[in-house]
Design a protein around this motif. Structure first.
Motif, PDB file in Angstrom:
ATOM      1  N   SER A  69      31.938  -0.153 -17.265  1.00 31.72           N
ATOM      2  CA  SER A  69      31.131  -1.331 -16.945  1.00 31.72           C
ATOM      3  C   SER A  69      31.997  -2.581 -16.854  1.00 31.72           C
ATOM      4  O   SER A  69      31.864  -3.391 -15.929  1.00 31.72           O
ATOM      5  CB  SER A  69      30.041  -1.512 -18.008  1.00 31.72           C
ATOM      6  N   GLU A  70      32.907  -2.735 -17.806  1.00 30.02           N
ATOM      7  CA  GLU A  70      33.765  -3.920 -17.796  1.00 30.02           C
ATOM      8  C   GLU A  70      34.759  -3.878 -16.648  1.00 30.02           C
ATOM      9  O   GLU A  70      35.060  -4.914 -16.036  1.00 30.02           O
ATOM     10  CB  GLU A  70      34.498  -4.036 -19.141  1.00 30.02           C
ATOM     11  N   ILE A  71      35.267  -2.697 -16.340  1.00 26.48           N
ATOM     12  CA  ILE A  71      36.201  -2.579 -15.219  1.00 26.48           C
ATOM     13  C   ILE A  71      35.519  -2.969 -13.906  1.00 26.48           C
ATOM     14  O   ILE A  71      36.074  -3.725 -13.098  1.00 26.48           O
ATOM     15  CB  ILE A  71      36.755  -1.143 -15.138  1.00 26.48           C
ATOM     16  N   SER A  72      34.300  -2.459 -13.695  1.00 24.15           N
ATOM     17  CA  SER A  72      33.590  -2.769 -12.457  1.00 24.15           C
ATOM     18  C   SER A  72      33.251  -4.252 -12.379  1.00 24.15           C
ATOM     19  O   SER A  72      33.259  -4.853 -11.294  1.00 24.15           O
ATOM     20  CB  SER A  72      32.322  -1.919 -12.346  1.00 24.15           C
ATOM     21  N   ALA A  73      32.955  -4.881 -13.541  1.00 26.49           N
ATOM     22  CA  ALA A  73      32.661  -6.310 -13.549  1.00 26.49           C
ATOM     23  C   ALA A  73      33.899  -7.126 -13.176  1.00 26.49           C
ATOM     24  O   ALA A  73      33.810  -8.107 -12.427  1.00 26.49           O
ATOM     25  CB  ALA A  73      32.140  -6.725 -14.922  1.00 26.49           C
ATOM     26  N   VAL A  74      35.058  -6.745 -13.684  1.00 27.10           N
ATOM     27  CA  VAL A  74      36.297  -7.449 -13.359  1.00 27.10           C
ATOM     28  C   VAL A  74      36.630  -7.289 -11.877  1.00 27.10           C
ATOM     29  O   VAL A  74      37.025  -8.253 -11.209  1.00 27.10           O
ATOM     30  CB  VAL A  74      37.458  -6.923 -14.237  1.00 27.10           C
ATOM     31  N   LEU A  75      36.459  -6.086 -11.341  1.00 27.41           N
ATOM     32  CA  LEU A  75      36.724  -5.869  -9.923  1.00 27.41           C
ATOM     33  C   LEU A  75      35.809  -6.727  -9.059  1.00 27.41           C
ATOM     34  O   LEU A  75      36.229  -7.270  -8.030  1.00 27.41           O
ATOM     35  CB  LEU A  75      36.544  -4.386  -9.572  1.00 27.41           C
ATOM     36  N   SER A  76      34.556  -6.850  -9.472  1.00 27.51           N
ATOM     37  CA  SER A  76      33.612  -7.690  -8.734  1.00 27.51           C
ATOM     38  C   SER A  76      34.049  -9.153  -8.763  1.00 27.51           C
ATOM     39  O   SER A  76      34.015  -9.851  -7.747  1.00 27.51           O
ATOM     40  CB  SER A  76      32.216  -7.544  -9.335  1.00 27.51           C
TER      41      SER A  76
ATOM     42  N   GLN B  93      44.923  -7.911 -14.633  1.00 26.29           N
ATOM     43  CA  GLN B  93      43.591  -8.154 -15.189  1.00 26.29           C
ATOM     44  C   GLN B  93      42.967  -6.862 -15.719  1.00 26.29           C
ATOM     45  O   GLN B  93      42.315  -6.855 -16.772  1.00 26.29           O
ATOM     46  CB  GLN B  93      42.686  -8.767 -14.114  1.00 26.29           C
ATOM     47  N   LEU B  94      43.162  -5.767 -14.990  1.00 30.73           N
ATOM     48  CA  LEU B  94      42.605  -4.495 -15.433  1.00 30.73           C
ATOM     49  C   LEU B  94      43.324  -3.981 -16.673  1.00 30.73           C
ATOM     50  O   LEU B  94      42.700  -3.388 -17.556  1.00 30.73           O
ATOM     51  CB  LEU B  94      42.693  -3.469 -14.306  1.00 30.73           C
ATOM     52  N   GLU B  95      44.633  -4.203 -16.753  1.00 28.60           N
ATOM     53  CA  GLU B  95      45.372  -3.807 -17.942  1.00 28.60           C
ATOM     54  C   GLU B  95      44.866  -4.551 -19.172  1.00 28.60           C
ATOM     55  O   GLU B  95      44.805  -3.983 -20.274  1.00 28.60           O
ATOM     56  CB  GLU B  95      46.865  -4.057 -17.740  1.00 28.60           C
TER      57      GLU B  95
ATOM     58  N   VAL C 153      41.782  -5.515 -19.662  1.00 34.86           N
ATOM     59  CA  VAL C 153      40.510  -4.893 -20.043  1.00 34.86           C
ATOM     60  C   VAL C 153      40.749  -3.582 -20.789  1.00 34.86           C
ATOM     61  O   VAL C 153      40.157  -3.328 -21.846  1.00 34.86           O
ATOM     62  CB  VAL C 153      39.643  -4.644 -18.795  1.00 34.86           C
ATOM     63  N   VAL C 154      41.625  -2.751 -20.242  1.00 36.82           N
ATOM     64  CA  VAL C 154      41.890  -1.455 -20.863  1.00 36.82           C
ATOM     65  C   VAL C 154      42.542  -1.641 -22.231  1.00 36.82           C
ATOM     66  O   VAL C 154      42.203  -0.949 -23.198  1.00 36.82           O
ATOM     67  CB  VAL C 154      42.787  -0.598 -19.944  1.00 36.82           C
ATOM     68  N   GLU C 155      43.471  -2.587 -22.321  1.00 37.38           N
ATOM     69  CA  GLU C 155      44.157  -2.831 -23.591  1.00 37.38           C
ATOM     70  C   GLU C 155      43.181  -3.281 -24.665  1.00 37.38           C
ATOM     71  O   GLU C 155      43.326  -2.921 -25.845  1.00 37.38           O
ATOM     72  CB  GLU C 155      45.247  -3.890 -23.398  1.00 37.38           C
ATOM     73  N   ALA C 156      42.168  -4.064 -24.286  1.00 39.18           N
ATOM     74  CA  ALA C 156      41.191  -4.548 -25.267  1.00 39.18           C
ATOM     75  C   ALA C 156      40.378  -3.412 -25.873  1.00 39.18           C
ATOM     76  O   ALA C 156      39.809  -3.559 -26.958  1.00 39.18           O
ATOM     77  CB  ALA C 156      40.265  -5.573 -24.604  1.00 39.18           C
ATOM     78  N   HIS C 157      40.297  -2.277 -25.179  1.00 37.72           N
ATOM     79  CA  HIS C 157      39.538  -1.140 -25.667  1.00 37.72           C
ATOM     80  C   HIS C 157      40.408  -0.130 -26.408  1.00 37.72           C
ATOM     81  O   HIS C 157      39.939   0.951 -26.770  1.00 37.72           O
ATOM     82  CB  HIS C 157      38.842  -0.427 -24.505  1.00 37.72           C
ATOM     83  N   HIS C 158      41.676  -0.453 -26.629  1.00 38.89           N
ATOM     84  CA  HIS C 158      42.590   0.490 -27.273  1.00 38.89           C
ATOM     85  C   HIS C 158      43.277  -0.160 -28.462  1.00 38.89           C
ATOM     86  O   HIS C 158      43.511  -1.373 -28.486  1.00 38.89           O
ATOM     87  CB  HIS C 158      43.644   0.982 -26.276  1.00 38.89           C
TER      88      HIS C 158
ATOM     89  N   LEU D  79      25.955  -3.761  -7.321  1.00 42.02           N
ATOM     90  CA  LEU D  79      25.279  -2.520  -7.703  1.00 42.02           C
ATOM     91  C   LEU D  79      26.034  -1.749  -8.782  1.00 42.02           C
ATOM     92  O   LEU D  79      25.459  -1.356  -9.795  1.00 42.02           O
ATOM     93  CB  LEU D  79      25.086  -1.634  -6.469  1.00 42.02           C
ATOM     94  N   LEU D  80      27.342  -1.533  -8.576  1.00 47.46           N
ATOM     95  CA  LEU D  80      28.099  -0.746  -9.550  1.00 47.46           C
ATOM     96  C   LEU D  80      28.112  -1.418 -10.910  1.00 47.46           C
ATOM     97  O   LEU D  80      27.921  -0.755 -11.948  1.00 47.46           O
ATOM     98  CB  LEU D  80      29.525  -0.538  -9.039  1.00 47.46           C
ATOM     99  N   SER D  81      28.312  -2.724 -10.939  1.00 45.84           N
ATOM    100  CA  SER D  81      28.288  -3.454 -12.213  1.00 45.84           C
ATOM    101  C   SER D  81      26.917  -3.360 -12.876  1.00 45.84           C
ATOM    102  O   SER D  81      26.810  -3.173 -14.094  1.00 45.84           O
ATOM    103  CB  SER D  81      28.658  -4.920 -11.992  1.00 45.84           C
ATOM    104  N   ASN D  82      25.849  -3.479 -12.074  1.00 48.22           N
ATOM    105  CA  ASN D  82      24.499  -3.434 -12.627  1.00 48.22           C
ATOM    106  C   ASN D  82      24.165  -2.055 -13.206  1.00 48.22           C
ATOM    107  O   ASN D  82      23.556  -1.941 -14.278  1.00 48.22           O
ATOM    108  CB  ASN D  82      23.472  -3.811 -11.560  1.00 48.22           C
ATOM    109  N   VAL D  83      24.567  -1.007 -12.486  1.00 49.00           N
ATOM    110  CA  VAL D  83      24.254   0.342 -12.956  1.00 49.00           C
ATOM    111  C   VAL D  83      24.974   0.646 -14.264  1.00 49.00           C
ATOM    112  O   VAL D  83      24.382   1.129 -15.229  1.00 49.00           O
ATOM    113  CB  VAL D  83      24.623   1.379 -11.872  1.00 49.00           C
ATOM    114  N   THR D  84      26.275   0.376 -14.300  1.00 48.80           N
ATOM    115  CA  THR D  84      27.043   0.674 -15.520  1.00 48.80           C
ATOM    116  C   THR D  84      26.617  -0.230 -16.679  1.00 48.80           C
ATOM    117  O   THR D  84      26.616   0.199 -17.838  1.00 48.80           O
ATOM    118  CB  THR D  84      28.543   0.516 -15.249  1.00 48.80           C
ATOM    119  N   ARG D  85      26.247  -1.484 -16.368  1.00 51.97           N
ATOM    120  CA  ARG D  85      25.754  -2.363 -17.430  1.00 51.97           C
ATOM    121  C   ARG D  85      24.429  -1.861 -17.987  1.00 51.97           C
ATOM    122  O   ARG D  85      24.187  -1.910 -19.197  1.00 51.97           O
ATOM    123  CB  ARG D  85      25.591  -3.792 -16.886  1.00 51.97           C
ATOM    124  N   ALA D  86      23.560  -1.326 -17.093  1.00 56.39           N
ATOM    125  CA  ALA D  86      22.277  -0.791 -17.554  1.00 56.39           C
ATOM    126  C   ALA D  86      22.482   0.376 -18.504  1.00 56.39           C
ATOM    127  O   ALA D  86      21.789   0.498 -19.519  1.00 56.39           O
ATOM    128  CB  ALA D  86      21.439  -0.360 -16.349  1.00 56.39           C
TER     129      ALA D  86
END
Length: 482
Positions: free
Chosen positions: A147-154, A199-201, A203-208, A366-373
């Motif tokens: 969800s966070e990855i798709s939000a950053v890409l958006s 930016q994606l790194e 996000v991923v780093e924050a989850h590890h 759409l992708l951000s909304n679906v994964t956020r849901a």
């Protein structure tokens, strides 16, 4: 005086000389058996040819119920017992021609455009498009990461064209194809690529945590290079060492092995012939043979002989192998690692939780909304395949609760409301947990050519057929407006 070392000239075509002298011969036989089609292949042997052959058939969503392989010396011989997903023989002439061209003399040049046009289905394999930038992410499976990855890409105005996500043993791997939302087409500007990756790194780093393995890799499209999605995901998960916790059933006795539905792997030595003999017994499911061969190939093992068969809901595989240097598996550590990797390869594509097939209008975010849901309703995505076809967005999600157990039906209903469009609940697995799932996978290998059926086979659900048609559109994905 400058001395230049002598380097002999080697024709780039020399390696394919044997294949050109002795091109593969393919016979499609519909006469021998009433319940399946035989696909027979004779070819000059080369490293990886077995996986190539199986990949052609599985990319067409065909079911291999039996297979016999022999490749000692310089020649390769293989017989496949094949049906379609409904258990019927292959009678479509265009499909038969496509298989012959894909496996035979035109394999190096690809299938002719005429055969692709006449084929009454989308036959393009799930390769990465050269029109998109590819992003590969591996790391620890964390709720909400996608969800966070798709939000950053958006936010970075990167339009996602397709995405596939696998999770296994608390590890995750995903491949995301995207294009530049500002200018269209692939992202080729090195500075922009570096900024997106940075930016994606973050996000991923924050989850590890400290010391946890993770990676983010962006690559611009390279003309002429193709990456098979399923093949690449196996490689990413293997590099992510998801196999380390794997453990098969250790129950002894022939009777136990015959009745147990867990994965059994045994490795023995055949000293008189110089082989290691690998036996695998597991639940049958689509693409099982392909996944097993991916593991053997990634670990640099060569298959010389093999016999594969399915009966009811179970499948048995036997391989006579050596390492590429000709050695057998002589140490316990080698046998233990191969056992773990085979189990991991079989488990990665297994069903996890409730499967939701969606088909809805493509819209901004759409992708951000679906994964956020999913995240806001306490659901975790264990596997996903998503993309678009024209103005429609299609996808398949496997979801559990945050602890890996059966998802709450009310949470699923809430997600369905937020998604809109058509959402089909395909597969429920009551009481499912990652270690003790008892639900057979949908659409397992169909009847064998002997005609015997000791166990009731899982049937192909309408939802499974629905997704099998949609995923063939993957090579025509346009952008998800996210």
């Amino acid at each position: 005086m400058e001395i230049t070392a002598y380097k002999p000239y080697i024709d780039a075509e020399f390696e394919s000389l044997m294949e050109r002298i002795y091109p593969p011969r393919v016979c499609v036989d519909n006469e021998t058996y009433q319940d399946c089609t035989l696909v027979k292949v004779d070819s000059a042997n080369k490293q990886g040819i077995l996986l190539e052959m199986v990949q052609v058939l599985t990319d067409l969503d065909l079911v291999i119920s039996k297979s016999y392989i022999s490749s000692d010396g310089g020649w390769f011989m293989e017989v496949f017992h094949v049906t379609d997903q409904l258990g019927s023989k292959l009678t479509d002439d265009s499909l038969i021609l496509y298989i012959q061209q894909a496996l035979c003399v035109n394999r190096r040049r690809g299938v002719s455009k005429e055969s692709q046009t006449s084929l009454h289905r989308e036959a393009r394999p799930p390769y990465a498009s050269t029109d998109h930038t590819a992003m590969e992410i591996t790391g620890t499976d964390r709720p909400g990461l996608l969800s966070e990855i798709s939000a950053v890409l958006s936010k970075l105005e990167c339009d996602v064209s397709a995405s596939v996500v696998w999770t296994h043993n608390n590890r995750a791997a995903s491949i995301i194809y995207m294009e530049d939302g500002l200018q269209g087409g692939p992202i080729t500007d090195p500075k922009r690529l570096a900024h997106v990756q940075e930016q994606l790194e973050n996000v991923v780093e924050a989850h590890h945590g400290v010391g946890e393995r993770r990676s983010v890799r962006l690559t611009a499209p390279a003309p002429g290079q193709k990456t098979h999605i399923g093949r690449r995901l196996h490689q990413l998960m293997y590099a992510n060492m998801d196999y380390e916790p794997c453990q098969g059933c250790n129950g002894g006795g022939v009777a136990h092995r015959k009745n147990c539905t867990k994965i059994h792997v045994s490795i023995e030595s055949c000293k008189e012939k110089g082989y290691s003999v690998v036996n695998v017994r597991s639940r049958d499911r689509p693409k099982l043979l392909f996944d097993t061969l991916c593991a053997l190939t990634d670990m640099q093992y060569v298959v010389f002989h093999a016999a594969v068969s399915a009966k009811g809901t179970m499948a048995d595989q036997e391989y006579f192998i050596r390492q590429q240097d000709g050695c057998t598996l002589d140490t316990e550590s080698e046998r233990h690692k191969l056992t773990q990797c085979l189990i991991a390869a079989i488990e990665r594509r297994a069903s996890h939780g409730v499967r939701l097939d969606i088909c809805t209008n493509n819209r901004v975010g759409l992708l951000s909304n679906v994964t956020r849901a999913f995240r806001e309703n306490g659901l975790s995505i264990s596997r996903a395949e998503i993309g678009t076809n024209g103005d429609r967005a299609v996808g398949s999600f496997y979801v559990t609760d945050a602890s890996g157990y059966e998802a709450n039906p009310q949470a699923i209903d809430e997600v369905k409301k937020e998604m809109g469009g058509s959402v089909v609940v395909v597969n429920k697995s009551p009481g499912w947990t990652p270690k003790t799932s008892k639900t057979p996978s949908v659409g397992s290998i169909s009847r064998n050519s002997s005609g015997s059926m000791d166990e009731e086979k899982p049937r192909l659900s309408p939802g499974s057929l629905f997704w099998s048609q949609l995923k063939r559109l993957s090579s025509n994905f346009s952008s998800i407006r996210s």
